[in-house]
Design a protein around this motif. Sequence first.
Motif, short mmCIF file in Angstrom:
data_model
loop_
_atom_site.label_atom_id
_atom_site.label_comp_id
_atom_site.label_asym_id
_atom_site.label_seq_id
_atom_site.Cartn_x
_atom_site.Cartn_y
_atom_site.Cartn_z
N ASP A 151 0.87 -1.18 0.00
CA ASP A 151 0.00 0.00 0.00
C ASP A 151 0.90 1.22 0.00
O ASP A 151 1.65 1.46 0.95
CB ASP A 151 -0.90 -0.02 1.24
N LEU A 152 0.86 1.99 -1.06
CA LEU A 152 1.72 3.16 -1.20
C LEU A 152 1.51 4.15 -0.05
O LEU A 152 2.45 4.83 0.36
CB LEU A 152 1.45 3.85 -2.54
N VAL A 153 0.29 4.22 0.48
CA VAL A 153 0.00 5.16 1.58
C VAL A 153 0.64 4.68 2.88
O VAL A 153 1.50 5.36 3.45
CB VAL A 153 -1.52 5.33 1.77
N ALA A 154 0.23 3.52 3.35
CA ALA A 154 0.66 3.05 4.67
C ALA A 154 2.13 2.69 4.73
O ALA A 154 2.81 2.95 5.73
CB ALA A 154 -0.18 1.84 5.08
N ALA A 155 2.65 2.12 3.65
CA ALA A 155 4.02 1.61 3.68
C ALA A 155 5.05 2.64 3.25
O ALA A 155 6.24 2.48 3.56
CB ALA A 155 4.13 0.37 2.78
N PHE A 156 4.63 3.69 2.56
CA PHE A 156 5.62 4.62 2.00
C PHE A 156 5.26 6.09 2.22
O PHE A 156 5.97 6.81 2.91
CB PHE A 156 5.80 4.33 0.50
N PRO A 377 -0.39 0.75 -10.35
CA PRO A 377 -1.52 0.51 -9.44
C PRO A 377 -1.92 -0.95 -9.49
O PRO A 377 -1.89 -1.59 -10.54
CB PRO A 377 -2.61 1.42 -10.00
N ASN A 378 -2.30 -1.47 -8.34
CA ASN A 378 -2.70 -2.87 -8.24
C ASN A 378 -4.09 -2.95 -7.61
O ASN A 378 -4.35 -3.75 -6.73
CB ASN A 378 -1.69 -3.65 -7.39
N GLY A 379 -4.94 -2.09 -8.06
CA GLY A 379 -6.28 -1.96 -7.52
C GLY A 379 -6.70 -0.50 -7.60
O GLY A 379 -5.94 0.35 -8.06
#
Length: 412
Positions: A151-156, A377-379
Amino acid sequence: MTTQWTTPSVLGRRLQRTYVGHWFAGTQGDPYALILRAQRDDTTPYEEDVRARGPVFHSEVLDTWVITDGALARSVLTDARFGGLTRAGGRYRAELLPPAGPEVGPARAGVRGGVRADADPAVSAQDEVVVEALAEQLSRTLLGGLGDDFDLVAAFARRLPAQVLAEFLGLPAAARSRFEELLAGCAHSLDSRLCPQTLDITRTGLGAAAELRELLARHLGGSGPRSAQAAVSLAVEVAAPAGALICNAVEALSSSPGQWNALRQNPEKADAVVAETWWRRPPVRVESRIAQEDVDVAGVPVPADGHVAILVAAAQRDPAITPAPTKDDTGTPGQGDCGVPLGLVGDAHATSAARTVRALCRGALRALAQEAPGLRPNGTPVRLRRAPVTLGHARFPVARTGRGTPTDAGAA
């Protein structure tokens, strides 16, 4: 902080009543109220409705003068007759909205975030170079610990600003994990200044901001541009916009393979990508100002202590000030002497925040282009609700497996 904000039942009722007021005004056709409801991924239709009502629209129920005109917006944002606080040193609608982020605690007229409005920026142009280098280095470290799907938000995008700021502010290693946790607790601060959050989010934010101040006070001085108070404000006003800008840039690049390829081949184009993303998908969509005296704005009288909202995204769509969109699909923004984007402009504190956000995002994009060249994107990305200021992402699933350029989210 007064008793009304520390008693959960009272706080909950106050938040609910304020939010109901937004809904009521929205049902009466007030487009600004519909923006503050923040229940859509795209508020463009409401912003254009405001524009259609003239250069200055008065939202009567919310008692706010709303601006979408580009030149007028820049004029207000840089006019000393407008400030962040009332003449008495209070917040806009302080009796309705709880304090948020750096505003926990006493405020002083002429001071924003611990930095005087007429002070030199605490984050200099030279500091930008430091922040950018830190962002690139720490981005590589973060990406190195992630798998192929994340998850680009939570992880990065949420973690990187906190880590960069901790290093930039010189916090000891033992305090950095807690600093990151507390800054995450303040993630809704900018949005909560105009839009009531849920009770749980509000209480978490108030507690996190208070503890964040205590943590920084233990490690930073008590005065000057790098004081604990200034650091709290800088951190809160950088973290959410930086995360939003990173995600907005990746989302824009995912729909423009040519620009992504250009960035991969020449990571120095990150500056151009950041600049264009700030124009097209700004990380701060609403700026709030208070008139310090009776002011005439485009022929509309705004009384002293009157609240003015600048719809940054709408103002930056004004063809009179915005650069032409990219036409060659290479990541190079349109040319023209149009000045810097709106949002996070004006006083010394805002300049520091803007410099830090830009530098942080440039470093992040360079690292993403080099370390995750097949990022896609993966979703479907999911936007936050009750986030009229940042319109940030709640989730953004991505993958870096395989080769090639990012693909459209719908095809992932």
